[in-house]
Design a protein around this motif. Structure first.
Motif, PDB file in Angstrom:
ATOM      1  N   ILE A 513      18.211  15.316  32.111  1.00 39.56           N
ATOM      2  CA  ILE A 513      18.286  15.320  33.567  1.00 39.56           C
ATOM      3  C   ILE A 513      17.387  16.414  34.113  1.00 39.56           C
ATOM      4  O   ILE A 513      17.264  17.496  33.534  1.00 39.56           O
ATOM      5  CB  ILE A 513      19.745  15.518  34.029  1.00 39.56           C
ATOM      6  CG1 ILE A 513      19.849  15.341  35.541  1.00 39.56           C
ATOM      7  CG2 ILE A 513      20.297  16.867  33.589  1.00 39.56           C
ATOM      8  CD1 ILE A 513      21.287  15.334  36.044  1.00 39.56           C
ATOM      9  N   PHE A 514      16.714  16.123  35.258  1.00 34.32           N
ATOM     10  CA  PHE A 514      15.835  17.076  35.916  1.00 34.32           C
ATOM     11  C   PHE A 514      16.395  17.400  37.293  1.00 34.32           C
ATOM     12  O   PHE A 514      17.161  16.635  37.872  1.00 34.32           O
ATOM     13  CB  PHE A 514      14.419  16.512  36.032  1.00 34.32           C
ATOM     14  CG  PHE A 514      13.719  16.379  34.725  1.00 34.32           C
ATOM     15  CD1 PHE A 514      12.949  17.423  34.217  1.00 34.32           C
ATOM     16  CD2 PHE A 514      13.821  15.211  33.984  1.00 34.32           C
ATOM     17  CE1 PHE A 514      12.300  17.291  33.006  1.00 34.32           C
ATOM     18  CE2 PHE A 514      13.175  15.082  32.774  1.00 34.32           C
ATOM     19  CZ  PHE A 514      12.403  16.122  32.279  1.00 34.32           C
ATOM     20  N   ASP A 515      15.964  18.563  37.796  1.00 31.46           N
ATOM     21  CA  ASP A 515      16.434  18.973  39.114  1.00 31.46           C
ATOM     22  C   ASP A 515      15.899  18.069  40.217  1.00 31.46           C
ATOM     23  O   ASP A 515      16.523  17.883  41.253  1.00 31.46           O
ATOM     24  CB  ASP A 515      16.030  20.430  39.386  1.00 31.46           C
ATOM     25  CG  ASP A 515      16.691  21.377  38.398  1.00 31.46           C
ATOM     26  OD1 ASP A 515      17.785  21.024  37.898  1.00 31.46           O
ATOM     27  OD2 ASP A 515      16.122  22.444  38.121  1.00 31.46           O
ATOM     28  N   ASP A 516      14.717  17.500  40.011  1.00 27.14           N
ATOM     29  CA  ASP A 516      14.179  16.548  40.980  1.00 27.14           C
ATOM     30  C   ASP A 516      13.675  15.328  40.209  1.00 27.14           C
ATOM     31  O   ASP A 516      13.495  15.359  39.008  1.00 27.14           O
ATOM     32  CB  ASP A 516      13.045  17.157  41.801  1.00 27.14           C
ATOM     33  CG  ASP A 516      11.967  17.759  40.914  1.00 27.14           C
ATOM     34  OD1 ASP A 516      12.068  17.601  39.671  1.00 27.14           O
ATOM     35  OD2 ASP A 516      11.041  18.381  41.441  1.00 27.14           O
ATOM     36  N   ASP A 520       4.775  13.909  37.815  1.00 23.04           N
ATOM     37  CA  ASP A 520       3.378  13.489  37.657  1.00 23.04           C
ATOM     38  C   ASP A 520       3.228  13.113  36.199  1.00 23.04           C
ATOM     39  O   ASP A 520       2.887  13.938  35.345  1.00 23.04           O
ATOM     40  CB  ASP A 520       2.437  14.637  38.046  1.00 23.04           C
ATOM     41  CG  ASP A 520       0.983  14.183  38.075  1.00 23.04           C
ATOM     42  OD1 ASP A 520       0.723  13.027  37.687  1.00 23.04           O
ATOM     43  OD2 ASP A 520       0.138  14.989  38.480  1.00 23.04           O
ATOM     44  N   LEU A 521       3.516  11.828  35.886  1.00 25.63           N
ATOM     45  CA  LEU A 521       3.574  11.412  34.487  1.00 25.63           C
ATOM     46  C   LEU A 521       2.226  11.584  33.772  1.00 25.63           C
ATOM     47  O   LEU A 521       2.210  12.030  32.619  1.00 25.63           O
ATOM     48  CB  LEU A 521       4.051   9.962  34.393  1.00 25.63           C
ATOM     49  CG  LEU A 521       5.538   9.744  34.751  1.00 25.63           C
ATOM     50  CD1 LEU A 521       5.900   8.272  34.651  1.00 25.63           C
ATOM     51  CD2 LEU A 521       6.431  10.568  33.843  1.00 25.63           C
ATOM     52  N   PRO A 522       1.115  11.233  34.380  1.00 22.42           N
ATOM     53  CA  PRO A 522      -0.155  11.471  33.658  1.00 22.42           C
ATOM     54  C   PRO A 522      -0.340  12.945  33.317  1.00 22.42           C
ATOM     55  O   PRO A 522      -0.784  13.284  32.214  1.00 22.42           O
ATOM     56  CB  PRO A 522      -1.206  10.966  34.645  1.00 22.42           C
ATOM     57  CG  PRO A 522      -0.488   9.950  35.476  1.00 22.42           C
ATOM     58  CD  PRO A 522       0.891  10.486  35.642  1.00 22.42           C
ATOM     59  N   LYS A 523       0.019  13.846  34.259  1.00 19.31           N
ATOM     60  CA  LYS A 523      -0.102  15.270  33.986  1.00 19.31           C
ATOM     61  C   LYS A 523       0.883  15.705  32.905  1.00 19.31           C
ATOM     62  O   LYS A 523       0.596  16.614  32.109  1.00 19.31           O
ATOM     63  CB  LYS A 523       0.133  16.045  35.282  1.00 19.31           C
ATOM     64  CG  LYS A 523      -0.021  17.546  35.125  1.00 19.31           C
ATOM     65  CD  LYS A 523       0.230  18.248  36.453  1.00 19.31           C
ATOM     66  CE  LYS A 523       0.121  19.765  36.258  1.00 19.31           C
ATOM     67  NZ  LYS A 523       0.389  20.476  37.522  1.00 19.31           N
ATOM     68  N   LYS A 533      12.346  21.812  29.283  1.00 19.25           N
ATOM     69  CA  LYS A 533      12.986  20.526  29.520  1.00 19.25           C
ATOM     70  C   LYS A 533      11.937  19.407  29.576  1.00 19.25           C
ATOM     71  O   LYS A 533      12.175  18.298  29.074  1.00 19.25           O
ATOM     72  CB  LYS A 533      13.784  20.587  30.817  1.00 19.25           C
ATOM     73  CG  LYS A 533      14.683  19.377  31.051  1.00 19.25           C
ATOM     74  CD  LYS A 533      15.512  19.543  32.310  1.00 19.25           C
ATOM     75  CE  LYS A 533      16.522  20.658  32.174  1.00 19.25           C
ATOM     76  NZ  LYS A 533      17.417  20.741  33.378  1.00 19.25           N
ATOM     77  N   GLU A 534      10.762  19.672  30.174  1.00 17.38           N
ATOM     78  CA  GLU A 534       9.716  18.657  30.214  1.00 17.38           C
ATOM     79  C   GLU A 534       9.203  18.344  28.818  1.00 17.38           C
ATOM     80  O   GLU A 534       8.947  17.198  28.475  1.00 17.38           O
ATOM     81  CB  GLU A 534       8.579  19.129  31.113  1.00 17.38           C
ATOM     82  CG  GLU A 534       8.945  19.173  32.586  1.00 17.38           C
ATOM     83  CD  GLU A 534       7.859  19.804  33.431  1.00 17.38           C
ATOM     84  OE1 GLU A 534       7.875  19.592  34.669  1.00 17.38           O
ATOM     85  OE2 GLU A 534       7.001  20.510  32.861  1.00 17.38           O
ATOM     86  N   GLN A 535       9.067  19.387  28.008  1.00 14.05           N
ATOM     87  CA  GLN A 535       8.611  19.167  26.639  1.00 14.05           C
ATOM     88  C   GLN A 535       9.639  18.351  25.846  1.00 14.05           C
ATOM     89  O   GLN A 535       9.269  17.472  25.057  1.00 14.05           O
ATOM     90  CB  GLN A 535       8.376  20.519  25.952  1.00 14.05           C
ATOM     91  CG  GLN A 535       7.786  20.409  24.557  1.00 14.05           C
ATOM     92  CD  GLN A 535       6.409  19.759  24.555  1.00 14.05           C
ATOM     93  OE1 GLN A 535       5.541  20.126  25.350  1.00 14.05           O
ATOM     94  NE2 GLN A 535       6.211  18.786  23.690  1.00 14.05           N
ATOM     95  N   ALA A 536      10.920  18.638  26.082  1.00 13.58           N
ATOM     96  CA  ALA A 536      11.964  17.875  25.397  1.00 13.58           C
ATOM     97  C   ALA A 536      11.930  16.416  25.826  1.00 13.58           C
ATOM     98  O   ALA A 536      12.062  15.506  24.997  1.00 13.58           O
ATOM     99  CB  ALA A 536      13.332  18.485  25.698  1.00 13.58           C
TER     100      ALA A 536
END
Length: 769
Positions: A513-516, A520-523, A533-536
């Motif tokens: 789960i993310f806060d928002d 930006d999926l390509p980024k 969390k993004e890396q996970a």
């Protein structure tokens, strides 16, 4: 929920575990600060119980530890009784009604209403008279009713005073201490001094009366009950001896058995008589009336002998039966032998009669006549036996009736004895109580006050901080238990294991789960500066990508869910970008005609319904995206389902057309519950994937929807992907996670890299030098 999960929950709820005990401690601190202090006063008296020099008669006084403890217990019990505490209640109420500064204010609407109309003076006069006479107020009528209400309102009643006053023996000494505590130092001293004052006054006034009256009365009553008990016991013994009662039950049982045996034997004799009469009638018909002329006068003497022998036989049988009824077996056997001798004698006489009486040479007829005489003899013997049995049965029935009468009398005497014994024991207990009370009264003559109570200047320490710490500890434990209960009874799925247990289907991956929800999926796939969390999330979507590439049959994958807003579009888009990064050409088809999430996010043309209807071509329907590997087929807002637009074969043909241009076709369908689009489209997919939102209650409708997917014969169910999961709950796929520790490790790694780079630069410079 195992220990590891529970500690993970505690870590998540750590703020609650800290705040609740702190709030409880703060409330407890405010409470103990606002609470008035407690003041204690003490009175000590010497009882004289252990002082042998004060005893009037030491030689007869029991000085054992048990006896001394009993005397102290009796004395303290009398001091704590309502007999003495009532006088203290009256004195306290009189003080507050008459003093300028009462111990406790008489305010309050109830108390003012009770004291209206001159009732105050009447109550004071009534209580002072009762205190002077050492008498008690009658609470069943006025002014006792009002006094009782005032005592309760002012907390001067017996129950309230019991909580404020303690009476106990000082170790093993001769002293008794009265300890009074209250919110007012003067009130504490007043209660202690007043209680011992009226206790000693009551003892002095009642000592002489209590010494003689009670004990004498109970002694007389106990002696009278003992005489009654002795008389009943003697009467029972005499009744037992006179009636030779050893065991009434066994004796009555033996009589019943004997009576039954006699009745059985009588029935046998009755059957014998009937049989003999039947045989005799038969012989009489055979012989006819001609046999009488064979008798001669010579047999008349033998007939007399036969009659006497029969009488002897009957008498012997009667004595035998009576002896057996009385259980005198030896005498019965002797009479049985005499009966056998009489029977032999009768047979001998009958033989002699036959020799003299019959002159007919026909032997057969003579044998019949002999047999007739024998039958007549046996019949007479049986008839006599029946008469004997009737007499014996009547006698045994009389004995049975007598036994019933004796038993009733015996049980009546036993009940009277038990009643008399209980009355005697009760009176002995009363006598002992009276003697103990008299002993305590004797002690009262030797008591003296050796320490008077004074108002305390300082209140007792309230152990304020201990109370605060206990409150915090209790709050912490309560919060801990509440968290455990909430987590234990929580039916919402929190972890992939919960989903697997509730649905019975495998969970193949999870998305944190993310806060928002704006990414930006390509980024995300190209940036090197990602949060933990993004890396996970990136690692987990790569695991899912590898799993699907290895196990998915065909190219078409349906992404659906049981409930709306589970994250189907997000997962489809995320998975599409992940497959595109692996060099796969992806087509995203948005079948969610009610919210068009993919269509709006990717800016696609809403052309799906027109393409299925054959109004436009595939090239006109597909929208290119910024990624050369991802295309999208958008849809417009439409309440129709695909089967309402075109046929099933046409849908299959138009979706199959894209397989020659794309490696994977991801179909984003609506939820299976409350919508039928997903159920129509799933038949055109090669595999299906279920998205379940974390913190979701799995119900029967969800399980039915999942069973629908798993039972399709031509569509493989790949599993469940859990979305919006707390990262620490994804340990089954990503290992143990600690974001704070990971961030620290990341910063440490950057610093170590920077240090290593600097060191290597300096080393190169020195080498060049």
């Amino acid at each position: 929920m195992d220990i590891k999960d529970f500690f993970r929950v505690l870590r998540k709820r750590r703020l609650l575990l800290i705040l609740v005990p702190l709030i409880a401690m703060l409330i407890a601190l405010i409470f103990v600060r606002l609470k008035d202090g407690t003041y204690v006063s003490r009175v000590t008296i010497a009882t004289g119980i252990t002082e042998h020099s004060l005893a009037q008669d030491v030689t007869v006084r029991d000085t054992s530890p048990a006896a001394l403890n009993m005397q102290f217990a009796n004395l303290i019990g009398l001091m704590r009784s309502t007999l003495i505490f009532d006088f203290l209640s009256y004195e306290l109420l009189v003080h507050d009604l008459t003093a300028e500064v009462p111990f406790r204010p008489m305010g309050g609407f109830t108390n003012r209403r009770l004291l209206e109309g001159g009732m105050r003076d009447e109550i004071v006069a009534h209580l002072e008279q009762k205190l002077q006479d050492l008498d008690h107020v009658d609470y069943s009528r006025e002014p006792g009713i009002t006094i009782r209400q005032l005592l309760v309102n002012m907390e001067y009643d017996y129950d309230s005073l019991q909580d404020m006053i303690q009476i106990f023996r000082l170790d093993n000494s001769d002293y008794i201490r009265i300890r009074a505590e209250s919110e007012d130092p003067d009130l504490s001293a007043f209660m202690a001094n007043t209680l011992i004052k009226y206790f000693m006054l009551w003892y002095e006034r009642n000592r002489s009366q209590r010494l003689d009256t009670s004990i004498g009365f109970y002694v007389d009553q106990a002696e009278a009950r003992r005489d009654v008990l002795d008389r009943l016991v003697r009467e029972l013994e005499q009744f037992t001896v006179e009636n030779r009662i050893s065991n009434l039950y066994e004796q009555a049982k033996q009589v019943s058995i004997q009576l039954m045996e006699l009745e059985l034997k009588r029935a046998d004799e009755i059957r014998n008589v009937r049989a003999f009469e039947s045989i005799q009638d038969t012989l009489q018909r055979v012989l006819g009336g001609g046999s009488t002329h064979f008798r001669e006068a010579a047999v008349s003497g033998l007939n007399n002998d036969l009659t006497r022998a029969r009488r002897e036989l009957a008498e012997h049988r009667r004595q035998e039966i009576r002896a057996r009824s009385n259980n005198r077996m030896a005498l019965a056997d002797a009479y049985a032998d005499s009966a056998r001798q009489s029977n032999i004698r009768i047979e001998h006489i009958i033989n002699r009669i036959n020799e003299r009486a019959f002159v007919n040479p026909r032997i057969a007829r003579q044998d019949l006549v002999t047999r007739k005489f024998e039958i007549m003899n046996d019949r007479e013997i049986s008839r006599e036996a029946i008469r004997i049995y009737d007499e014996e049965i009547a006698r045994m029935e009389d004995i049975t009736t007598e036994f019933a009468r004796r038993r009733a009398r015996f049980e009546s005497l036993e009940r009277d004895i038990d009643t008399a014994r209980q009355e005697y024991i009760t009176l002995l207990n009363k006598l002992n109580e009276a003697r103990l009370a008299s002993a305590a009264i004797r002690v009262g003559a030797m008591m003296e006050m050796i320490e008077r109570a004074f108002a305390s200047e300082d209140p007792m320490p309230t152990k304020r901080w201990l109370i605060v710490l206990i409150a915090g500890l209790v709050a912490f434990v309560f919060t801990l238990l509440a968290i455990f209960a909430l987590e234990y009874f929580n039916t919402r799925a929190q972890t992939p294991m919960d989903i697997a247990n509730l649905t019975g289907q495998p969970v193949i991956s999870g998305i944190p789960i993310f806060d928002d929800n704006i990414f930006d999926l390509p980024k995300l796939f190209t940036s090197s500066n990602l949060t933990f969390k993004e890396q996970a999330a990136l690692d987990l979507i790569r695991q899912l990508r590898l799993y699907l590439m290895k196990h998915m049959p065909g190219k078409r994958l349906l992404v659906t869910s049981t409930q709306a807003s589970a994250g189907k579009s997000f997962l489809s888009l995320f998975l599409g970008f992940s497959l595109a990064r692996a060099g796969k050409r992806i087509l995203l088809i948005d079948f969610q005609s009610r919210n068009q999430t993919l269509t709006q996010q990717l800016g696609a043309k809403p052309a799906l319904q027109q393409y299925l209807a054959g109004k436009i071509s595939a090239s006109e329907a597909v929208t290119k995206t910024d990624s050369k590997f991802i295309d999208v087929l958008g849809c417009e807002n439409d309440i129709r389902t695909p089967l309402e637009i075109t046929t099933q074969d046409n849908i299959e043909e138009r979706i199959a057309y894209f397989e020659q241009y794309y490696d994977y076709i991801l179909m984003d369908a609506t939820a299976l519950i409350r919508s039928n689009i997903g159920r129509e489209i799933v038949h055109h997919a090669d595999a299906s994937l279920m998205v379940v939102d974390a913190d979701t209650v799995i119900g029967n409708s969800d399980n039915n929807a999942i069973k629908f997917l798993t039972r399709l014969p031509d569509v493989k169910f790949m599993g469940i992907v859990m979305n919006k999961v707390h990262l620490e709950n994804l340990s089954d796929f990503y290992g143990e996670v600690d974001e704070d520790r990971a961030a620290t490790r990341k910063r440490t790694t950057k610093v170590s890299k920077r240090t290593t780079s600097t060191s290597s630069t300096k080393s190169d410079t020195s080498t060049k030098s």
